[in-house]
Design a protein around this motif. Structure first.
Motif, PDB file in Angstrom:
ATOM      1  N   ALA A 223       0.817  -1.218   0.000  1.00 53.16           N
ATOM      2  CA  ALA A 223       0.000   0.000   0.000  1.00 53.16           C
ATOM      3  C   ALA A 223       0.847   1.262   0.000  1.00 53.16           C
ATOM      4  CB  ALA A 223      -0.929  -0.007   1.214  1.00 53.16           C
ATOM      5  N   ALA A 224       2.044   1.205   0.583  1.00 56.33           N
ATOM      6  CA  ALA A 224       2.915   2.385   0.582  1.00 56.33           C
ATOM      7  C   ALA A 224       3.309   2.764  -0.837  1.00 56.33           C
ATOM      8  CB  ALA A 224       4.159   2.109   1.424  1.00 56.33           C
ATOM      9  N   GLU A 225       3.656   1.774  -1.645  1.00 57.55           N
ATOM     10  CA  GLU A 225       3.955   2.044  -3.059  1.00 57.55           C
ATOM     11  C   GLU A 225       2.704   2.459  -3.820  1.00 57.55           C
ATOM     12  OE1 GLU A 225       7.022  -0.253  -5.428  1.00 57.55           O
ATOM     13  OE2 GLU A 225       6.524  -1.726  -3.867  1.00 57.55           O
ATOM     14  N   ASN A 226       1.620   1.736  -3.607  1.00 56.07           N
ATOM     15  CA  ASN A 226       0.415   1.976  -4.397  1.00 56.07           C
ATOM     16  C   ASN A 226      -0.093   3.403  -4.227  1.00 56.07           C
ATOM     17  OD1 ASN A 226       0.668  -0.773  -4.881  1.00 56.07           O
ATOM     18  ND2 ASN A 226      -0.919  -1.345  -3.405  1.00 56.07           N
ATOM     19  N   ASP A 227      -0.166   3.875  -2.981  1.00 55.96           N
ATOM     20  CA  ASP A 227      -0.688   5.219  -2.741  1.00 55.96           C
ATOM     21  C   ASP A 227       0.274   6.295  -3.240  1.00 55.96           C
ATOM     22  OD1 ASP A 227      -2.888   4.046  -1.655  1.00 55.96           O
ATOM     23  OD2 ASP A 227      -2.675   4.900   0.343  1.00 55.96           O
ATOM     24  N   ALA A 228       1.570   6.058  -3.102  1.00 58.39           N
ATOM     25  CA  ALA A 228       2.538   7.027  -3.612  1.00 58.39           C
ATOM     26  C   ALA A 228       2.439   7.149  -5.126  1.00 58.39           C
ATOM     27  CB  ALA A 228       3.954   6.626  -3.203  1.00 58.39           C
ATOM     28  N   ILE A 229       2.235   6.053  -5.804  1.00 57.48           N
ATOM     29  CA  ILE A 229       2.127   6.080  -7.266  1.00 57.48           C
ATOM     30  C   ILE A 229       0.813   6.735  -7.695  1.00 57.48           C
ATOM     31  CG2 ILE A 229       1.923   4.604  -9.319  1.00 57.48           C
ATOM     32  CD1 ILE A 229       3.987   2.739  -7.898  1.00 57.48           C
ATOM     33  N   ASN A 230      -0.258   6.527  -6.928  1.00 57.56           N
ATOM     34  CA  ASN A 230      -1.499   7.255  -7.203  1.00 57.56           C
ATOM     35  C   ASN A 230      -1.267   8.759  -7.143  1.00 57.56           C
ATOM     36  OD1 ASN A 230      -3.087   4.958  -7.498  1.00 57.56           O
ATOM     37  ND2 ASN A 230      -3.704   4.902  -5.349  1.00 57.56           N
ATOM     38  N   LEU A 231      -0.561   9.209  -6.116  1.00 57.60           N
ATOM     39  CA  LEU A 231      -0.262  10.637  -5.974  1.00 57.60           C
ATOM     40  C   LEU A 231       0.552  11.150  -7.157  1.00 57.60           C
ATOM     41  CD1 LEU A 231       0.000  13.315  -4.351  1.00 57.60           C
ATOM     42  CD2 LEU A 231       1.989  12.276  -3.193  1.00 57.60           C
ATOM     43  N   LEU A 232       1.557  10.414  -7.554  1.00 55.27           N
ATOM     44  CA  LEU A 232       2.407  10.847  -8.664  1.00 55.27           C
ATOM     45  C   LEU A 232       1.627  10.917  -9.971  1.00 55.27           C
ATOM     46  CD1 LEU A 232       5.614   8.802  -7.824  1.00 55.27           C
ATOM     47  CD2 LEU A 232       5.302  11.270  -7.553  1.00 55.27           C
ATOM     48  N   ALA A 233       0.771   9.932 -10.207  1.00 51.20           N
ATOM     49  CA  ALA A 233      -0.034   9.950 -11.429  1.00 51.20           C
ATOM     50  C   ALA A 233      -0.947  11.171 -11.448  1.00 51.20           C
ATOM     51  CB  ALA A 233      -0.839   8.668 -11.535  1.00 51.20           C
ATOM     52  N   ASP A 234      -1.551  11.492 -10.302  1.00 48.95           N
ATOM     53  CA  ASP A 234      -2.431  12.656 -10.236  1.00 48.95           C
ATOM     54  C   ASP A 234      -1.664  13.952 -10.472  1.00 48.95           C
ATOM     55  OD1 ASP A 234      -4.577  11.008  -9.731  1.00 48.95           O
ATOM     56  OD2 ASP A 234      -4.576  11.357  -7.553  1.00 48.95           O
ATOM     57  N   LEU A 235      -0.498  14.091  -9.866  1.00 56.00           N
ATOM     58  CA  LEU A 235       0.290  15.310 -10.046  1.00 56.00           C
ATOM     59  C   LEU A 235       0.816  15.443 -11.474  1.00 56.00           C
ATOM     60  CD1 LEU A 235       2.431  15.771  -6.805  1.00 56.00           C
ATOM     61  CD2 LEU A 235       0.738  17.355  -7.738  1.00 56.00           C
ATOM     62  N   ALA A 236       1.279  14.327 -12.031  1.00 53.10           N
ATOM     63  CA  ALA A 236       1.769  14.377 -13.411  1.00 53.10           C
ATOM     64  C   ALA A 236       0.655  14.790 -14.366  1.00 53.10           C
ATOM     65  CB  ALA A 236       2.336  13.017 -13.807  1.00 53.10           C
ATOM     66  N   ARG A 237      -0.559  14.284 -14.119  1.00 52.08           N
ATOM     67  CA  ARG A 237      -1.716  14.658 -14.954  1.00 52.08           C
ATOM     68  C   ARG A 237      -2.025  16.151 -14.783  1.00 52.08           C
ATOM     69  NH1 ARG A 237      -4.771  11.222 -13.105  1.00 52.08           N
ATOM     70  NH2 ARG A 237      -4.947   9.695 -14.792  1.00 52.08           N
ATOM     71  N   GLU A 238      -2.087  16.608 -13.554  1.00 52.20           N
ATOM     72  CA  GLU A 238      -2.460  17.992 -13.274  1.00 52.20           C
ATOM     73  C   GLU A 238      -1.448  18.987 -13.844  1.00 52.20           C
ATOM     74  OE1 GLU A 238      -2.667  20.962  -9.400  1.00 52.20           O
ATOM     75  OE2 GLU A 238      -2.819  18.797  -9.093  1.00 52.20           O
ATOM     76  N   LEU A 239      -0.155  18.689 -13.705  1.00 52.14           N
ATOM     77  CA  LEU A 239       0.897  19.633 -14.085  1.00 52.14           C
ATOM     78  C   LEU A 239       1.458  19.364 -15.474  1.00 52.14           C
ATOM     79  CD1 LEU A 239       2.830  19.683 -10.682  1.00 52.14           C
ATOM     80  CD2 LEU A 239       1.168  21.365 -11.518  1.00 52.14           C
ATOM     81  N   ASP A 240       0.943  18.343 -16.167  1.00 55.21           N
ATOM     82  CA  ASP A 240       1.496  17.908 -17.453  1.00 55.21           C
ATOM     83  C   ASP A 240       3.006  17.733 -17.331  1.00 55.21           C
ATOM     84  OD1 ASP A 240       1.644  17.123 -20.101  1.00 55.21           O
ATOM     85  OD2 ASP A 240       1.809  19.169 -20.867  1.00 55.21           O
TER      86      ASP A 240
END
Length: 455
Positions: A223-240
């Motif tokens: 879960a530590a990896e999974n949630d961190a990767i969710n955060l990164l995907a969201d930020l990468a999408r938001e900031l292109d």
């Protein structure tokens, strides 16, 4: 051909490599590869005539691979060179068929977090590099102002941690600091590479202590990896923004990664030989040579990682070579340094497992040479085709050897692969047409310091 028809004219070249198994971007085929000035000039039919002045390296049935590109290596030099150093790390890389590596910004003193610190690193590395060597910069709290100067100085991107790194001089970023750093990096279309483990999950998990591997594994939940990767995907999408996930261990994150990429999010992912070849079930208690963060997980998780590779969700396979002195690998999984030493063994380790699962040597080349070169923007590396550097590994893919730590070029002969029998003997390694190894023996030091290709 009739007697009245002349044969083909010999091809002018300084050097040529001939093999019945040349791994080109289109797949393996018999070919002759010509080289002039350290650059590949042509990939020709196998029996193409050559003028007498051309030096011919006939590989016979051995495979001719593009030199491997390892974008995740902790060299630790200067400052912790007793753990590893550029002299030993690049010799190990060369012996393992790696012709280009990128050094991580932490575990050295100073860390590569300013342009001035990068200059120190280059001064130390230049005289010692046996293979081409480049550098990642670091993103830590308070150095947003240093990111663009580091980019302009030629680093390939910026590494950060979302949880403690293990060394005090390279702190992790909290969520707001991550956003600030990624906003700045996106402004010049740089690349952020991330150790993705969520600190809240690590903090709530039972702490690692003692010799039992099961206890250590419980301390680094998926879960530590999974949630961190969710955060990164969201930020990468938001900031292109361009974001790369380092050393993926949890296969549970693969659906998130696939969905983000289908949406056009610029998210790439790597995994490592130890996650593809070693399993939690086989780690003996007290065997901290197997300790790494994130951890080696269960066999069913490994199967899913291989599926992710086959599907293209995972882009590349790189070592995460993270060595230390022997005394730091205490039998206590809570206290021991976390890192796998594998720089010299990545190619045979992955090839051994890949062939058992029905993958080809062409797949391994794509994962360990072509894709890492593409990640780093190394347009002269990663493929046997005209215009690329003449970087090669000559591999006997069907021969086996048993790993003897004493025969490794790593500074400290500690490895989780000790005693394992592997397929794939690296006969020789060539850098820009110069032979740098011969059956594991170092022949010549020919490495250069490299910078990110200008956009």
């Amino acid at each position: 051909m009739s007697a009245s028809q002349p044969g083909p004219e010999p091809v002018e070249a300084e050097l040529a490599f001939r093999s019945r198994r040349v791994l080109t971007p289109d797949g393996p085929r018999p070919a002759t590869v010509t080289v002039t000035g350290g650059v590949i000039t042509a990939v020709l039919p196998h029996d193409t005539p050559l003028p007498p002045a051309t030096r011919l390296v006939d590989c016979g049935g051995d495979a001719l691979l593009p030199g491997l590109v390892d974008t995740h290596v902790h060299v630790n030099d200067p400052g912790r060179a007793e753990w590893e150093g550029f002299w030993t790390a690049t010799r190990a890389a060369a012996a393992g068929g790696i012709t280009t590596l990128l050094d991580m910004p932490l575990n050295s003193l100073p860390p590569t977090t300013t342009a001035a610190h990068l200059a120190v690193k280059r001064d130390v590395a230049g005289p010692k590099a046996h293979v081409d060597t480049g550098f990642w910069g670091g993103a830590i709290p308070g150095n947003v102002k240093d990111l663009r100067p580091l980019h302009e100085a030629g680093v390939f991107g910026f590494k950060c941690f979302l949880s403690p790194s293990g060394v005090d001089e390279f702190p992790q970023l909290d969520r707001e600091q991550l956003r600030q750093a990624l906003t700045e990096i996106a402004s010049f279309d740089g690349l952020l590479i991330v150790h993705a483990e969520d600190p809240a999950h690590l903090g709530s998990a039972p702490p690692a202590h003692g010799p039992r591997y099961a206890d250590f594994l419980a301390s680094r939940p998926r879960a530590a990896e999974n949630d961190a990767i969710n955060l990164l995907a969201d930020l990468a999408r938001e900031l292109d923004a361009r974001v790369h996930v380092l050393h993926l261990s949890s296969s549970d994150a693969l659906p998130t990664i696939s969905a983000a990429r289908r949406d056009g999010v610029r998210l790439t992912v790597e995994t490592c030989p130890h996650f593809l070849t070693l399993t939690a079930e086989e780690v003996p208690d007290g065997a901290t040579e197997f300790k790494c963060c994130p951890p080696i997980r269960e066999r069913e998780n490994q199967d899913a990682l291989w599926d992710g590779l086959a599907a293209g969700t995972i882009d590349c396979v790189v070592s995460d070579h993270s060595p230390c002195t022997t005394d730091l690998k205490t039998p206590d999984f809570g206290d021991a340094w976390g890192g796998i030493s594998s720089l010299q063994l990545g190619l045979p380790a992955v090839w051994t497992a890949a062939r058992e699962r029905g993958h080809t040597l062409h797949d391994v080349v794509r994962w360990m040479s072509q894709a890492p070169a593409r990640l780093a923007g190394l347009t002269a590396k990663g493929a046997i085709e005209p215009g690329r550097d003449a970087d090669f590994a000559v591999l006997a893919p069907d021969e086996t050897f048993t790993v003897d730590p004493a025969r490794l070029h790593h500074r400290n002969q500690v490895t989780a692969y000790a005693g394992k029998t592997m397929y794939g003997v690296v006969r020789s390694t060539w850098l820009r047409g110069r032979q740098i190894t011969d059956n594991g023996r170092i022949v010549e030091k020919a490495g250069r310091l490299i910078e990110r290709n200008p956009a």
